[in-house]
Write a protein that holds these residues in place. Sequence first.
Motif, short mmCIF file in Angstrom:
data_model
loop_
_atom_site.label_atom_id
_atom_site.label_comp_id
_atom_site.label_asym_id
_atom_site.label_seq_id
_atom_site.Cartn_x
_atom_site.Cartn_y
_atom_site.Cartn_z
N ALA A 1 0.84 -1.32 -0.05
CA ALA A 1 -0.03 0.10 0.12
C ALA A 1 0.93 1.36 0.02
N VAL A 2 2.14 1.19 0.64
CA VAL A 2 2.92 2.33 0.70
C VAL A 2 3.53 2.61 -0.50
N GLU A 3 3.89 1.51 -1.32
CA GLU A 3 4.58 1.72 -2.46
C GLU A 3 3.63 1.95 -3.69
N ARG A 4 2.51 1.61 -3.47
CA ARG A 4 1.26 2.06 -4.48
C ARG A 4 1.07 3.65 -4.26
N ARG B 1 -4.96 10.11 4.70
CA ARG B 1 -6.28 9.67 4.19
C ARG B 1 -6.20 8.13 3.84
N TRP B 2 -5.39 7.93 2.85
CA TRP B 2 -4.97 6.79 2.17
C TRP B 2 -4.67 5.73 3.31
N GLN B 3 -3.88 6.02 4.27
CA GLN B 3 -3.58 5.16 5.32
C GLN B 3 -4.62 4.73 6.06
N ALA B 4 -5.73 5.49 6.59
CA ALA B 4 -6.72 5.34 7.19
C ALA B 4 -7.99 4.60 6.53
N ALA B 5 -7.97 4.82 5.07
CA ALA B 5 -8.93 4.20 4.39
C ALA B 5 -9.05 2.65 4.38
N ASP B 6 -10.38 2.27 3.99
CA ASP B 6 -10.59 0.65 3.79
C ASP B 6 -10.12 0.49 2.35
N ARG B 7 -8.95 0.03 2.26
CA ARG B 7 -8.27 0.08 0.86
C ARG B 7 -9.04 -0.94 0.05
N GLU B 8 -9.39 -2.06 0.84
CA GLU B 8 -9.96 -3.22 -0.18
C GLU B 8 -11.29 -2.78 -0.94
N ARG B 9 -11.83 -1.69 -0.54
CA ARG B 9 -13.19 -1.17 -1.12
C ARG B 9 -12.81 -0.20 -2.12
N ILE B 10 -11.36 0.27 -2.26
CA ILE B 10 -11.05 0.94 -3.41
C ILE B 10 -10.81 0.32 -4.50
N GLU B 11 -11.67 0.49 -5.62
CA GLU B 11 -11.36 -0.16 -6.80
C GLU B 11 -10.14 0.28 -7.54
N VAL B 12 -10.00 1.93 -7.74
CA VAL B 12 -9.13 2.28 -8.52
C VAL B 12 -8.39 3.11 -7.75
N PRO B 13 -7.37 3.06 -7.14
CA PRO B 13 -6.48 3.74 -6.24
C PRO B 13 -6.06 5.17 -6.96
N GLU B 14 -5.50 5.30 -8.14
CA GLU B 14 -5.11 6.58 -8.69
C GLU B 14 -6.47 7.39 -8.71
N ALA B 15 -7.57 6.96 -8.96
CA ALA B 15 -8.43 7.91 -9.18
C ALA B 15 -9.06 8.27 -7.73
N TRP B 16 -9.12 7.25 -6.76
CA TRP B 16 -9.39 7.95 -5.34
C TRP B 16 -8.39 9.02 -4.63
N LEU B 17 -7.36 8.48 -5.05
CA LEU B 17 -6.07 9.70 -4.54
C LEU B 17 -6.24 10.92 -5.16
N THR B 18 -6.60 10.97 -6.55
CA THR B 18 -6.94 12.29 -7.28
C THR B 18 -7.99 12.90 -6.68
N LYS B 19 -9.04 12.31 -6.54
CA LYS B 19 -10.14 12.86 -5.81
C LYS B 19 -9.93 13.44 -4.55
N VAL B 20 -9.04 12.77 -3.61
CA VAL B 20 -9.18 13.02 -2.30
C VAL B 20 -7.94 14.33 -2.18
N LEU B 21 -6.86 14.23 -3.17
CA LEU B 21 -5.83 15.36 -2.87
C LEU B 21 -6.70 16.58 -3.54
N THR B 22 -7.30 16.52 -4.62
CA THR B 22 -7.90 17.72 -5.26
C THR B 22 -9.01 18.30 -4.35
N ASN B 23 -9.60 17.66 -3.60
CA ASN B 23 -10.75 18.11 -2.82
C ASN B 23 -9.94 18.79 -1.51
N LEU B 24 -8.88 18.32 -1.09
CA LEU B 24 -8.03 18.76 0.09
C LEU B 24 -7.33 20.35 -0.39
N CYS B 25 -7.04 20.13 -1.56
CA CYS B 25 -6.64 21.44 -2.32
C CYS B 25 -7.55 22.63 -2.44
N LEU B 26 -8.76 21.88 -2.81
CA LEU B 26 -10.21 22.91 -3.06
C LEU B 26 -10.40 23.58 -1.50
#
Length: 312
Positions: free
Chosen positions: A5-8, A40-65
Motif C-alpha cells: 500500500a505504501v509503494e502504491r 487519508r490513504w492510510q486510514a481508508a478501507d483500501r480493499e473497497r477502493i477499486e481504482v486507487p489512482e482515481a481515489w487519491l486524485t479525488k482526495v487530493l483535489t478536494n483537499l486542495c479546494l
Amino acid sequence: MDSAAVERFEAGRDRLASLAYRLLGSAADAEDAVQDTFLRWQAADRERIEVPEAWLTKVLTNLCLDRLRSARARHERAAGATLPEPLLAGDPMLGPADTFEQRESVSLAVLTLLERLSPVERAVYVLREAFSYRHAEIAGILGITESASQQHGHRARGRIAAERRRGGEADPASARRVVEEFLAAATSGRTERLVALLTDDATAVSDGAGLGRRLLRYETPERVASFVRAGFKPTPAKRRLAGGSPAMHIALVNGSPAVLAVVGERVVGAVVFDVGDGRVASLHGIAAADRLARLNEAWRRHEPGAPVIDAW
C-alpha cells in the motif's frame, strides 16, 4: 499499513504533488496536501477502493479546494499578496511537460492568472489542460455534473486566453537570447532598448523582496522598463539586503528563462520571463526567502554554468 500500500502511494506521489502545485501555486502547501492525502490513504478501507489512482486524485483535489477556499487563502488572493512559488527545471513537482498545454499550465504567467479563477474553475482547468481528464471524470472528482464541468472549463480557458500576453511558444535558445539582451540593457541603463524588447502590453509583477504586504504591479513598456532599470541598478543597500554582491545566472524556471541572483550558493532573487515572438510579455520578480526555499534546495544540487555577470 503494508508495504504494498505504501509503494502504491509512493508510485503516484510525484503526480499528486505536481497536481497540488498547479492547484495551490505553492510547493510547501502542495507537499502538505500530499501528506494529508497519504494520511487519508492510510486510514481508508483500501480493499473497497477499486481504482486507487482515481481515489487519491479525488482526495487530493478536494483537499486542495478546501485550502483554496480557506479564509487565509481568500484574504491573500483578495490582497494580491503572493506570487506562485518558482521551481527550477527538473523538479519533479513540475510534472508532465509533453504537450504545450501542460507546459503552459505550470508557467508563472498562467499560475498567476489561475489565482483569479474560482477554486472550482481552477481545478477543472488544471485537471483538463494539464492532466487530460475527461469532463465526466472531473465531474466525479469534484462532485458536480458533467455539463457544469464543461461550463467551468470554458470560462477558465476564456479568462486565461483573454489575459495571456504573448504569442506562440518560444524555443528555449531564442528565449534565452532575448533574456540575455534584456539583462544587458537593464544593467547598462539602456531604457530605450528595454522598451523595444517588451511587448506593447507588457506587465511586471514583483513581491518587493517580500518587504511589503502587497505585490508591485507595472503596466505599459515604459513603466515596466523604468521598474526593471531601477531594480537592476546596483546599490550598497541592495547588496546589504542580498548579503553580498550577487552573481547573475540564467536558468530555466517553470519552463521559462529566468535571471537568478546568487550569493555563494544561495539564490536571493529570481526574475522569470515570459517570452514570445522575440519579445518579453511579462516578468515576475520574486525575492521573498520563503518563496525561494525549494528552488534553493534544487540549486544547491544543481551544476550551474558560468554566470552572465560575475558580481553585480
